[in-house]
Design a protein around this motif. Structure first.
Motif, PDB file in Angstrom:
ATOM      1  N   TYR A   6       8.813  38.979  -7.882  1.00  0.00           N
ATOM      2  CA  TYR A   6       9.423  37.728  -7.435  1.00  0.00           C
ATOM      3  C   TYR A   6       8.344  36.653  -7.590  1.00  0.00           C
ATOM      4  CZ  TYR A   6      11.681  34.414  -4.123  1.00  0.00           C
ATOM      5  OH  TYR A   6      12.246  33.303  -3.524  1.00  0.00           O
ATOM      6  N   HIS A  17      12.918  31.769   0.990  1.00  0.00           N
ATOM      7  CA  HIS A  17      12.182  32.765   0.196  1.00  0.00           C
ATOM      8  C   HIS A  17      12.186  34.120   0.903  1.00  0.00           C
ATOM      9  CE1 HIS A  17       9.667  29.107  -1.191  1.00  0.00           C
ATOM     10  NE2 HIS A  17      10.370  29.477  -2.236  1.00  0.00           N
ATOM     11  N   VAL A  20      15.274  36.062   0.429  1.00  0.00           N
ATOM     12  CA  VAL A  20      15.322  36.684  -0.903  1.00  0.00           C
ATOM     13  C   VAL A  20      14.393  37.899  -0.950  1.00  0.00           C
ATOM     14  CG1 VAL A  20      14.783  36.340  -3.364  1.00  0.00           C
ATOM     15  CG2 VAL A  20      15.973  34.541  -2.095  1.00  0.00           C
ATOM     16  N   GLY A  88      15.775  33.255  -6.557  1.00  0.00           N
ATOM     17  CA  GLY A  88      16.855  32.870  -5.653  1.00  0.00           C
ATOM     18  C   GLY A  88      17.580  31.653  -6.204  1.00  0.00           C
ATOM     19  N   LEU A 118      19.501  36.210  -6.893  1.00  0.00           N
ATOM     20  CA  LEU A 118      20.151  36.417  -5.600  1.00  0.00           C
ATOM     21  C   LEU A 118      20.576  35.045  -5.099  1.00  0.00           C
ATOM     22  CD1 LEU A 118      17.912  38.998  -3.714  1.00  0.00           C
ATOM     23  CD2 LEU A 118      19.978  39.372  -5.018  1.00  0.00           C
ATOM     24  N   THR A 120      21.016  32.598  -2.324  1.00  0.00           N
ATOM     25  CA  THR A 120      20.401  32.551  -0.991  1.00  0.00           C
ATOM     26  C   THR A 120      21.489  32.431   0.074  1.00  0.00           C
ATOM     27  OG1 THR A 120      20.130  30.187  -1.192  1.00  0.00           O
ATOM     28  CG2 THR A 120      18.230  31.513  -1.732  1.00  0.00           C
TER      29      THR A 120
END
Ligand code: PNS
Length: 162
Positions: A6, A17, A20, A88, A118, A120
């Motif tokens: 990430y 963050h 995620v 994210g 992903l 968020t």
């Protein structure tokens, strides 16, 4: 073993963050959160500070590692034999920028580095590191955006006592 990276600036890490990170850590056997050491971008926190903050906030997630990198993400991924990058997506405004990075990385790595997005959680959809910094610079309330010790570190950078 399924591994992912990430990457990001994380200047500083926000609850968005963290959301995620937690969710990605459940999807992969190992997740490396890696701070981009970008010489062209002026940051509030040094890379070392950002790495230390990330280590603290992820200390209860045993399969999460924290690292930093400079240069191209695909070179870092190749060196570490990682083939998935996690990012994210907060809103449609992120999409074009993220699509460009993801496509570029796939092209540059000849398909070796793919990106998983992903979305968020909605409660963090409005959050960004830059707005957190702006609010803090005017001594506004960032308690809903970042963990308490991070908030203190940010206020301290702007010379505000709490
Ligand atoms: O948190 P950020 O600043 O939105 O993260 C951006 C990041 C670090 C993912 C991106 O800028 C990156 O990977 N930079 C490294 C340089 C690189 O690989 N560039 C090619 C892809 S455009």
């Amino acid at each position: 073993m399924k591994r992912a990276v990430y990457p990001g600036s994380f200047d500083p890490v926000t609850f968005g963050h963290l959301d995620v990170i937690k969710r990605a850590s459940e999807m992969f056997d190992q997740l490396t959160v890696s701070v981009l050491d970008n010489v062209n971008k002026s940051a509030l926190f040094s890379v070392e500070e950002r790495v230390n903050i990330l280590k603290e906030v992820t200390k209860d997630l045993p399969n999460v590692k924290v690292d930093s990198f400079s240069g191209l993400l695909i070179d870092y991924a190749k060196k570490n034999d990682v083939h998935v990058s996690v990012r994210g997506l907060r809103a449609v405004t992120d999409f074009e920028y993220e699509l460009q990075i993801a496509q570029t990385n796939r092209m540059l790595s000849q398909g070796s580095l793919d990106t998983v997005f992903l979305t968020t959680s909605l409660e963090y959809a409005y959050l960004s590191s830059s707005s957190v910094k702006e609010i803090a610079s005017f001594n506004g309330d960032i308690s809903k955006c970042v963990p308490d010790f991070v908030a203190e570190m940010i206020y301290e950078k702007y010379g505000h006592k709490h």
